[in-house]
Design a protein around this motif. Structure first.
Motif, short mmCIF file in Angstrom:
data_model
loop_
_atom_site.label_atom_id
_atom_site.label_comp_id
_atom_site.label_asym_id
_atom_site.label_seq_id
_atom_site.Cartn_x
_atom_site.Cartn_y
_atom_site.Cartn_z
N PRO A 121 0.83 -1.21 0.00
CA PRO A 121 0.00 0.00 0.00
C PRO A 121 0.87 1.26 0.00
O PRO A 121 2.00 1.25 0.49
CB PRO A 121 -0.80 -0.11 1.31
CG PRO A 121 -0.77 -1.55 1.66
CD PRO A 121 0.52 -2.09 1.12
N PHE A 122 0.32 2.33 -0.53
CA PHE A 122 1.07 3.58 -0.66
C PHE A 122 1.57 4.09 0.69
O PHE A 122 2.68 4.61 0.78
CB PHE A 122 0.19 4.64 -1.35
CG PHE A 122 0.88 5.95 -1.54
CD1 PHE A 122 1.87 6.10 -2.49
CD2 PHE A 122 0.54 7.05 -0.75
CE1 PHE A 122 2.52 7.31 -2.66
CE2 PHE A 122 1.19 8.25 -0.91
CZ PHE A 122 2.17 8.39 -1.87
N THR A 123 0.77 3.93 1.73
CA THR A 123 1.19 4.43 3.05
C THR A 123 2.41 3.67 3.57
O THR A 123 3.29 4.28 4.20
CB THR A 123 0.03 4.29 4.05
OG1 THR A 123 -0.42 2.93 4.07
CG2 THR A 123 -1.12 5.21 3.69
N GLU A 124 2.49 2.37 3.29
CA GLU A 124 3.65 1.61 3.74
C GLU A 124 4.90 1.97 2.95
O GLU A 124 6.00 2.05 3.50
CB GLU A 124 3.37 0.11 3.63
CG GLU A 124 2.27 -0.36 4.57
CD GLU A 124 1.94 -1.82 4.42
OE1 GLU A 124 2.69 -2.54 3.70
OE2 GLU A 124 0.95 -2.27 5.02
N VAL A 125 4.74 2.23 1.65
CA VAL A 125 5.88 2.64 0.83
C VAL A 125 6.39 4.00 1.30
O VAL A 125 7.60 4.21 1.47
CB VAL A 125 5.48 2.68 -0.66
CG1 VAL A 125 6.61 3.26 -1.50
CG2 VAL A 125 5.10 1.30 -1.16
#
Length: 200
Positions: A121-125
């Motif tokens: 997910p974008f938040t983890e990246v």
């Protein structure tokens, strides 16, 4: 229909300019704080490096990240620890600084390559890039301006004048400033209008 579309672009340009000014003001304030409190800044950066190292150890234990990314990150944090040995005087030609820059580029390349092939997910990246790749180099970049106002020591790396006369060498180089704060001061003096004081 087209009028609101044009207004949205105008609003976007205004928002970008506000964000840019806010970031510049924040960087200026951080650079002033770093120059004023260098010992505290060194401790904060040291704790940032330690927490980033713990993050990489967590990646080794709990995630299935490639070993190359985590080992590259650990090497870059070790280089950052060696940079702190001479803080606030940062020698940009030192091996630790050069290794830190090389590892930053290599780690970005490996991270982009990995996240392009494996979905997260974008938040983890963004969490990985912000906390593991950008936080410590950004703190070191902001603290480069503290190098301008340190007291002279016998550990100066430039050739000293008059048989190791540290004070004379320090004050002869005092006029040349190349840090982040001097860049902001130059921009402030050249871009912003100057107020004239009224004499009564």
């Amino acid at each position: 229909m087209w009028f609101l579309y044009v207004l949205s672009w105008v609003a976007l340009l205004i928002q970008i300019s506000f964000v840019t000014v806010s970031i510049a003001a924040g960087l200026y304030y951080l650079a002033e704080l770093v120059e004023e409190y260098t010992v505290t800044t060194k401790k904060i950066i040291w704790w940032m490096i330690v927490m980033t190292l713990f993050s990489y150890i967590g990646f080794l234990l709990f995630e299935d990240f490639p070993t190359s990314i985590t080992m590259c990150g650990i090497v870059s944090q070790a280089a950052h620890l060696f940079i702190l040995n001479t803080f606030p005087y940062v020698v940009i030609t030192s091996p630790s600084f050069i290794i830190g820059i090389i590892m930053l580029v290599v780690n970005h390349y490996l991270a982009f390559q990995y996240f392009a092939t494996v979905y997260y997910p974008f938040t983890e990246v963004m969490a990985y890039f912000t906390l593991c790749l950008w936080l410590v180099p950004f703190a070191l970049f902001v603290s480069l301006s503290a190098n301008e106002n340190i007291l002279p020591t016998l550990a100066e790396t430039r050739p000293l004048l008059d048989d190791s006369d540290v004070v004379t060498n320090y004050f002869s180089r005092k006029g040349k400033k190349y840090g982040l704060l001097s860049l902001f001061n130059y921009a402030k003096e050249s871009i912003l209008p100057q107020r004239s004081k009224k004499a009564f």
